[in-house]
Design a protein around this motif. Structure first.
Motif, PDB file in Angstrom:
ATOM      1  N   THR A   1       8.118   3.291  -5.402  1.00  0.00           N
ATOM      2  CA  THR A   1       6.879   3.985  -4.754  1.00  0.00           C
ATOM      3  C   THR A   1       7.318   4.024  -3.165  1.00  0.00           C
ATOM      4  O   THR A   1       8.200   3.496  -2.823  1.00  0.00           O
TER       5      THR A   1
ATOM      6  N   THR B   1       3.338   3.446   2.825  1.00  0.00           N
ATOM      7  CA  THR B   1       2.679   3.839   3.879  1.00  0.00           C
ATOM      8  C   THR B   1       3.031   2.977   5.090  1.00  0.00           C
ATOM      9  O   THR B   1       3.347   1.713   4.982  1.00  0.00           O
TER      10      THR B   1
ATOM     11  N   GLU C   1       0.869  -1.270  -0.112  1.00  0.00           N
ATOM     12  CA  GLU C   1       0.027   0.031   0.056  1.00  0.00           C
ATOM     13  C   GLU C   1       0.869   1.141   0.118  1.00  0.00           C
ATOM     14  O   GLU C   1       1.817   1.391   0.699  1.00  0.00           O
ATOM     15  N   ASP C   2       0.485   2.208  -0.857  1.00  0.00           N
ATOM     16  CA  ASP C   2       1.064   3.380  -1.054  1.00  0.00           C
ATOM     17  C   ASP C   2       0.064   4.594  -0.658  1.00  0.00           C
ATOM     18  O   ASP C   2      -1.046   4.205  -0.351  1.00  0.00           O
ATOM     19  N   THR C   3       0.439   5.935  -0.935  1.00  0.00           N
ATOM     20  CA  THR C   3      -0.543   6.716  -0.525  1.00  0.00           C
ATOM     21  C   THR C   3      -1.488   6.723  -1.514  1.00  0.00           C
ATOM     22  O   THR C   3      -2.729   7.319  -1.189  1.00  0.00           O
ATOM     23  N   SER C   4      -1.531   6.140  -2.758  1.00  0.00           N
ATOM     24  CA  SER C   4      -2.421   6.098  -3.691  1.00  0.00           C
ATOM     25  C   SER C   4      -3.356   4.808  -3.556  1.00  0.00           C
ATOM     26  O   SER C   4      -4.752   4.826  -4.076  1.00  0.00           O
ATOM     27  N   GLY C   5      -3.247   4.093  -2.510  1.00  0.00           N
ATOM     28  CA  GLY C   5      -3.982   2.830  -2.276  1.00  0.00           C
ATOM     29  C   GLY C   5      -3.219   1.573  -2.342  1.00  0.00           C
ATOM     30  O   GLY C   5      -1.962   1.492  -2.539  1.00  0.00           O
ATOM     31  N   SER C   6      -4.000   0.552  -2.395  1.00  0.00           N
ATOM     32  CA  SER C   6      -3.224  -0.839  -2.322  1.00  0.00           C
ATOM     33  C   SER C   6      -2.978  -1.199  -3.911  1.00  0.00           C
ATOM     34  O   SER C   6      -3.647  -0.981  -4.842  1.00  0.00           O
ATOM     35  N   PHE C   7      -2.077  -2.145  -3.723  1.00  0.00           N
ATOM     36  CA  PHE C   7      -1.763  -2.453  -5.276  1.00  0.00           C
ATOM     37  C   PHE C   7      -0.892  -3.711  -5.197  1.00  0.00           C
ATOM     38  O   PHE C   7      -0.474  -4.246  -3.972  1.00  0.00           O
TER      39      PHE C   7
END
Length: 136
Positions: free
Chosen positions: A40, A43, A23-29
């Motif tokens: 990336t 978080t 998970e990064d600031t744009s969401g889960s991937f």
């Protein structure tokens, strides 16, 4: 693909995996084999990966994830805690990480306040001695 999770003090994970979720600031991937090179900032979250049919978990305190040209994944983080029970990691470790992060934010704010007060005092002293051409 190979997964490496490292902290400043240890190599937490070094193993071949089939897939990864983070998970990064744009969401889960998710990342599967032959993924394009990728970089990336992660978080405060739990990373999960699969090896055959087994799923593994690691709570991380932020970090940087890179996928290189060969598809290998490297995660550099300040702190990482491994666990096979998602509920335990979520309840205990993430709560502790969040508390520590909040304490660090409060300490940072106090540090900035102290710096601003010092700057204000320096400016006020410069203003008083501006006619003399010196700093007191």
């Amino acid at each position: 693909m190979n997964l490496s999770i490292v902290t400043p003090l240890a190599i937490v994970v070094e193993e071949e995996i089939d897939s990864l979720r983070a998970e990064d600031t744009s969401g889960s991937f998710g990342i599967l084999g032959h993924h394009a090179p990728f970089l990336t900032s992660l978080t405060l979250s739990i990373i999960s990966w699969r090896v055959a049919s087994a799923e593994h978990f690691c709570a991380i305190r932020g970090g940087v994830l890179t996928v290189d040209n060969s598809g290998d994944i490297e995660i550099a983080t300040r702190e990482a805690v491994m666990g096979d029970d998602l509920a335990t990691l979520d309840a205990d470790v993430l709560a502790r990480f969040e508390t520590e992060a909040e304490e660090e934010r409060a300490e940072h704010i106090e540090s900035v306040r102290l710096q601003l007060n010092v700057i204000r005092q320096m400016i006020s002293r410069l203003h008083r001695s501006s006619n003399k051409g010196e700093f007191q």
